[in-house]
Design a protein around this motif. Sequence first.
Motif, PDB file in Angstrom:
ATOM      1  N   TYR A 123      11.338 -46.521  15.526  1.00 10.75           N
ATOM      2  CA  TYR A 123      11.161 -45.993  14.172  1.00 10.75           C
ATOM      3  C   TYR A 123      11.834 -46.900  13.143  1.00 10.75           C
ATOM      4  O   TYR A 123      11.236 -47.261  12.122  1.00 10.75           O
ATOM      5  CB  TYR A 123      11.728 -44.577  14.098  1.00 10.75           C
ATOM      6  CG  TYR A 123      11.852 -44.022  12.700  1.00 10.75           C
ATOM      7  CD1 TYR A 123      10.750 -43.501  12.030  1.00 10.75           C
ATOM      8  CD2 TYR A 123      13.081 -44.011  12.042  1.00 10.75           C
ATOM      9  CE1 TYR A 123      10.872 -42.987  10.739  1.00 10.75           C
ATOM     10  CE2 TYR A 123      13.218 -43.503  10.764  1.00 10.75           C
ATOM     11  CZ  TYR A 123      12.111 -42.989  10.117  1.00 10.75           C
ATOM     12  OH  TYR A 123      12.239 -42.491   8.839  1.00 10.75           O
ATOM     13  N   GLY A 139      10.147 -50.042  12.359  1.00  5.46           N
ATOM     14  CA  GLY A 139       8.837 -49.888  11.729  1.00  5.46           C
ATOM     15  C   GLY A 139       7.685 -49.843  12.715  1.00  5.46           C
ATOM     16  O   GLY A 139       6.519 -49.978  12.328  1.00  5.46           O
ATOM     17  N   LYS A 140       7.984 -49.616  13.999  1.00  3.41           N
ATOM     18  CA  LYS A 140       6.948 -49.615  15.034  1.00  3.41           C
ATOM     19  C   LYS A 140       6.437 -48.210  15.367  1.00  3.41           C
ATOM     20  O   LYS A 140       5.454 -48.075  16.076  1.00  3.41           O
ATOM     21  CB  LYS A 140       7.485 -50.251  16.321  1.00  3.41           C
ATOM     22  CG  LYS A 140       7.928 -51.703  16.180  1.00  3.41           C
ATOM     23  CD  LYS A 140       8.539 -52.191  17.487  1.00  3.41           C
ATOM     24  CE  LYS A 140       9.036 -53.615  17.382  1.00  3.41           C
ATOM     25  NZ  LYS A 140       9.689 -54.057  18.652  1.00  3.41           N
ATOM     26  N   ARG A 149      11.795 -35.941   3.928  1.00  2.43           N
ATOM     27  CA  ARG A 149      10.536 -36.148   3.208  1.00  2.43           C
ATOM     28  C   ARG A 149      10.276 -35.070   2.158  1.00  2.43           C
ATOM     29  O   ARG A 149       9.198 -35.020   1.573  1.00  2.43           O
ATOM     30  CB  ARG A 149       9.369 -36.202   4.205  1.00  2.43           C
ATOM     31  CG  ARG A 149       9.414 -37.419   5.118  1.00  2.43           C
ATOM     32  CD  ARG A 149       8.319 -37.405   6.159  1.00  2.43           C
ATOM     33  NE  ARG A 149       8.531 -38.478   7.141  1.00  2.43           N
ATOM     34  CZ  ARG A 149       8.003 -38.501   8.360  1.00  2.43           C
ATOM     35  NH1 ARG A 149       7.217 -37.509   8.756  1.00  2.43           N
ATOM     36  NH2 ARG A 149       8.262 -39.497   9.188  1.00  2.43           N
ATOM     37  N   GLU A 209      10.076 -45.784   5.059  1.00  2.00           N
ATOM     38  CA  GLU A 209       8.715 -45.272   5.181  1.00  2.00           C
ATOM     39  C   GLU A 209       7.851 -45.627   3.971  1.00  2.00           C
ATOM     40  O   GLU A 209       6.686 -45.227   3.887  1.00  2.00           O
ATOM     41  CB  GLU A 209       8.759 -43.752   5.356  1.00  2.00           C
ATOM     42  CG  GLU A 209       9.487 -43.312   6.617  1.00  2.00           C
ATOM     43  CD  GLU A 209       9.576 -41.813   6.765  1.00  2.00           C
ATOM     44  OE1 GLU A 209       8.930 -41.096   5.949  1.00  2.00           O
ATOM     45  OE2 GLU A 209      10.251 -41.333   7.694  1.00  2.00           O
ATOM     46  N   TYR A 222       4.175 -39.385   7.897  1.00  2.00           N
ATOM     47  CA  TYR A 222       5.038 -40.543   7.639  1.00  2.00           C
ATOM     48  C   TYR A 222       4.619 -41.175   6.310  1.00  2.00           C
ATOM     49  O   TYR A 222       3.440 -41.396   6.041  1.00  2.00           O
ATOM     50  CB  TYR A 222       4.848 -41.534   8.777  1.00  2.00           C
ATOM     51  CG  TYR A 222       5.666 -42.816   8.694  1.00  2.00           C
ATOM     52  CD1 TYR A 222       6.840 -42.954   9.412  1.00  2.00           C
ATOM     53  CD2 TYR A 222       5.224 -43.902   7.945  1.00  2.00           C
ATOM     54  CE1 TYR A 222       7.573 -44.134   9.379  1.00  2.00           C
ATOM     55  CE2 TYR A 222       5.948 -45.086   7.894  1.00  2.00           C
ATOM     56  CZ  TYR A 222       7.119 -45.192   8.614  1.00  2.00           C
ATOM     57  OH  TYR A 222       7.841 -46.376   8.570  1.00  2.00           O
ATOM     58  N   GLY A 223       5.597 -41.451   5.450  1.00  2.00           N
ATOM     59  CA  GLY A 223       5.296 -42.109   4.189  1.00  2.00           C
ATOM     60  C   GLY A 223       4.917 -41.172   3.058  1.00  2.00           C
ATOM     61  O   GLY A 223       4.705 -41.614   1.932  1.00  2.00           O
ATOM     62  N   LYS A 226       5.660 -44.165  13.881  1.00  2.00           N
ATOM     63  CA  LYS A 226       5.512 -43.273  12.737  1.00  2.00           C
ATOM     64  C   LYS A 226       5.525 -41.803  13.117  1.00  2.00           C
ATOM     65  O   LYS A 226       5.669 -40.941  12.260  1.00  2.00           O
ATOM     66  CB  LYS A 226       4.213 -43.603  11.990  1.00  2.00           C
ATOM     67  CG  LYS A 226       4.218 -44.999  11.371  1.00  2.00           C
ATOM     68  CD  LYS A 226       2.977 -45.247  10.536  1.00  2.00           C
ATOM     69  CE  LYS A 226       3.030 -46.632   9.880  1.00  2.00           C
ATOM     70  NZ  LYS A 226       1.834 -46.891   9.045  1.00  2.00           N
ATOM     71  N   LYS A 227       5.356 -41.516  14.387  1.00  2.00           N
ATOM     72  CA  LYS A 227       5.372 -40.127  14.839  1.00  2.00           C
ATOM     73  C   LYS A 227       6.113 -40.025  16.166  1.00  2.00           C
ATOM     74  O   LYS A 227       5.771 -40.716  17.118  1.00  2.00           O
ATOM     75  CB  LYS A 227       3.942 -39.595  14.990  1.00  2.00           C
ATOM     76  CG  LYS A 227       3.866 -38.102  15.299  1.00  2.00           C
ATOM     77  CD  LYS A 227       2.440 -37.605  15.260  1.00  2.00           C
ATOM     78  CE  LYS A 227       2.350 -36.108  15.570  1.00  2.00           C
ATOM     79  NZ  LYS A 227       3.101 -35.286  14.598  1.00  2.00           N
TER      80      LYS A 227
END
Length: 347
Positions: free
Chosen positions: A246, A249-250, A317, A342, A278-279, A252-253
């Motif tokens: 995570y 950056g590899k 988030r 993210e 994510y993001g 996202k869930k």
Amino acid sequence: MKLTNEIMYQASLEKNPDFEGVYWMAVKTTGIFCRPICRARKPKRENVEFFLNTNDALEKGYRPCKVCKPLENLDATPPEIEQLLKEFSENSDVKIKDSDLVEKGLNPTKIRRWFIKNHGMSFQEFQRKLNLNEAFKKIQAGENIIETAYNAGFESLSGFNESFKNVFGVSPKNSKTQNIIDLKRIETPIGTMYAAATGNGICMLEFTDRKSLEKEFLELSKSLNAKIIIGENAHLKLLEKELSDYFEGKLKKFSVPLSPVGTEFQKSVWKVLEKIPYGEIWSYKKQAQILGDVKKVRAVANANGLNKISIVIPCHRVIGSNGKLTGYGGGIWRKQKLLELEKAILF
């Protein structure tokens, strides 16, 4: 909220921990740069400049402060101890004596002090707890108690029984009725964390500098009627791997199984948190709408604050309806860093 020089200077005057990791203040007259919480005497406003990362400060010629040590994660596990913990993780039967530490070029006294400070026990006691954890699981799986005791490094069955009962509150023979929660330290780029897991999944992931940590441990132990003990299991290993991915950056869930502890309402709120992609950023109001009651915004916010599985259940988030970063148990600066990672929001 725009992060202005005035806001950063005032935060440094107040030694505000919410800005740890957000910026660094450099002093033109001394050539050093500091954390916001540095206890050194604060310079005049016209003699400082600010940086959003340490590399920029170094490239401009500033030196790290020797008081607040801005290049260090002060709670991070030293590399030599990381290596010891890795040995335990890879081989549950490994036993390291003081003489072994000396052979590795390590100072046993220094190692002992670190374990007492960070785990509340000596290095040798830490090993015994790991061995007892492994023994507990073997006995629950049906293995012979006497054989398990000697494999755990005990020279007598009576000594094993006494140590076992001191830790778990029951004798090895009666341990089928007891539950345990495995506990492990995990390093991340934004701080050291404690992760806890049962056989069902992760039940806690919190930063080690969180003030309410001791209270959370007590509540977790009481809720699950289980003893919290240093240990390892498959869920913790997967969590550590996924956290690493995570932050690189590899990932996202997360896929690691979760077993959160809370009321039915709290669990329903946390389930909504898991749905935030994510993001993306949501508001507390949007959470309440998805739950079917817009009047429960405050209750939703409170439930978010009681989330004990940081990052994986992504309460970071959620921001205020006015677009401001609101409270976060790990500190507002960590919330900002996670959202920056993210690419969700920037000051």
